[in-house]
Design an enzyme around this catalytic site. Structure first.
Site, PDB file in Angstrom:
ATOM      1  CE1 TYR A  33       0.074   1.952   4.302  1.00  0.00           C
ATOM      2  CE2 TYR A  33       1.029  -0.246   4.440  1.00  0.00           C
ATOM      3  CZ  TYR A  33       0.837   1.016   4.974  1.00  0.00           C
ATOM      4  OH  TYR A  33       1.411   1.335   6.183  1.00  0.00           O
ATOM      5  NE  ARG A  52       6.918   4.052   0.386  1.00  0.00           N
ATOM      6  CZ  ARG A  52       6.649   4.785   1.472  1.00  0.00           C
ATOM      7  NH1 ARG A  52       7.601   4.997   2.369  1.00  0.00           N
ATOM      8  NH2 ARG A  52       5.463   5.320   1.658  1.00  0.00           N
ATOM      9  CE  LYS A 150       3.145   3.084   3.212  1.00  0.00           C
ATOM     10  NZ  LYS A 150       3.618   3.307   4.583  1.00  0.00           N
ATOM     11  CD  GLU A 182      10.060   1.364  10.606  1.00  0.00           C
ATOM     12  OE1 GLU A 182      10.184   2.292   9.794  1.00  0.00           O
ATOM     13  OE2 GLU A 182       9.864   0.182  10.260  1.00  0.00           O
ATOM     14  CG  LEU A 206       8.348   2.489   4.871  1.00  0.00           C
ATOM     15  CD1 LEU A 206       8.128   1.301   3.942  1.00  0.00           C
ATOM     16  CD2 LEU A 206       7.025   3.120   5.267  1.00  0.00           C
TER      17      LEU A 206
END
Length: 286
Positions: A33, A52, A150, A182, A206
Site C-alpha cells: 500500500y 516506492r 510497505k 522506527e 521503511l
C-alpha cells in the site's frame, strides 16, 4: 453523501465496493500500500510514492495493476469527486485471486486487485498534536525482517498503537537489539546539539518518502544530519525528538517512556522543519 472509492477500474459509492473473499490480501496479507497526502487539493510527493510502490511490487514479484500516469489520474479523480482539500489518498494492491485459497502464488495471468479511497482531514496541517507534541512508549520490535517493503501486514504496529493508548500515550517506538528502529507508522529522529540523528536505511525500516524529503530540506537549510542507530536512553537525553510520515509530516515528540524530552514542548528545529516541509511540498504538489 457517500464517499466514492475505486475498485479494479470502477468508481463506486463505498457501500457498493466489493473484493473477493478469496483475495490474497484478505487471506494472506499478500499486498502492498501507499498513502499520499493531499494539501490544498494537491497530491504531496506523488512521484516518490509511485517509485516506492513499484519497488514494493518488484520485491514481492507482484504484477503492477497499471502504470504511473494512470495511477496519478485515478488519484486526481478521487480527490475531485470527493472534494478533498486536505486529507489523503490510500492505495492498496494485492496479488488478487484465481479461485480457492492456496499458499502457492496464483498464475502469472492473475490480475492484481487495485483499491483506492480518500479520507478528508481538515486541519491536518495545524493539528493539536503538532502544537503540543506527542508522547511515545518503547516496545520490542518483533516484525518480519523486510520492513523496507510497505506491506499491509500491520497487525503488530496496530497492537503497538494500542499499547501506547493503554499507557496514556500517543504512539510507540520499536526497539531491536537495543536500538530504535522506527515508530509504528513513522520514521524516528532525535536532535542533539542541533544535529539530527536518524537510523540509516536498510531492510530494518521503511524507506519513508517524507523522511527523504525532510532530510533533503534539512540539508538545504544547512542542518547537520547523521544516519546511525540510537537507543531509547540516548533519545531521552536528547534536546528534541520527532517523527515523520505522510499523514503527520513532521511531528514533535515530547516524552519517551515517561521521560521528558528537552523542555517538554515541541523543539524549534522540529517546528521549523515542519514549516519548511509543508510550504515546499505544497509548492511542488501535483
Amino acid at each position: 453523501m457517500s464517499r466514492i472509492v475505486y475498485v479494479n477500474g470502477e468508481y463506486l459509492p463505498e457501500d457498493e465496493a466489493k473484493v473477493s473473499v478469496f483475495d490474497r490480501g484478505f487471506l494472506f496479507a499478500d499486498g502492498v500500500y501507499e498513502v499520499t497526502s493531499v494539501l490544498d487539493g494537491k497530491l504531496i510527493d506523488f512521484d516518490g510514492h509511485a517509485v516506492r510502490l513499484e519497488r514494493s511490487l518488484r520485491e514481492l514479484d507482484m504484477a503492477a495493476p497499471c502504470g504511473k500516469d494512470e495511477l496519478l489520474a485515478i488519484h486526481r479523480e478521487l480527490v475531485a469527486r470527493n472534494e478533498i482539500s486536505d486529507g489523503l489518498v490510500y492505495l492498496q494492491v494485492t496479488r488478487g485471486s484465481d479461485g480457492d485459497r492456496d499458499f502457492v502464488f496464483p498464475g502469472a495471468d492473475t490480475q492484481p486487485t487495485l483499491v483506492l479511497f480518500t479520507q478528508s482531514k481538515p486541519g491536518i496541517r495545524d493539528s493539536a498534536a503538532s502544537k503540543n507534541g506527542i508522547k511515545v512508549i518503547s516496545i520490542e520490535d518483533v516484525r518480519w525482517g523486510r520492513r523496507d517493503i510497505k506491506t499491509v501486514q500491520l497487525l503488530y504496529p496496530s497492537m503497538g498503537k494500542m499499547m501506547a493508548k493503554a499507557a496514556g500515550c500517543d504512539d510507540a517506538w520499536m526497539v531491536q537489539d537495543g536500538a530504535v528502529t522506527e515508530g509504528t507508522s513513522n520514521n524516528a529522529y532525535i536532535v542533539k546539539g542541533r544535529k539530527i540523528i536518524t537510523r540509516e536505511l536498510s531492510n530494518d525500516i521503511l524507506h519513508g518518502i517524507t523522511r527523504a524529503a525532510v532530510l533533503r530540506f534539512a540539508a538545504e537549510a544547512q542542518m547537520e544530519v547523521e544516519e546511525r542507530n540510537f537507543t531509547i536512553e540516548e533519545a531521552q537525553a536528547a534536546d528534541e525528538a520527532f517523527v515523520t510520515s505522510a499523514t503527520t509530516f513532521v511531528m514533535p515528540v515530547v516524552e519517551i517512556d515517561g521521560a521528558q524530552i528537552g523542555a517538554g514542548a515541541p523543539g524549534e528545529l522540529a517546528k521549523r522543519l515542519r514549516e519548511i516541509y509543508i510550504e515546499e511540498s505544497v509548492k511542488a504538489g501535483v
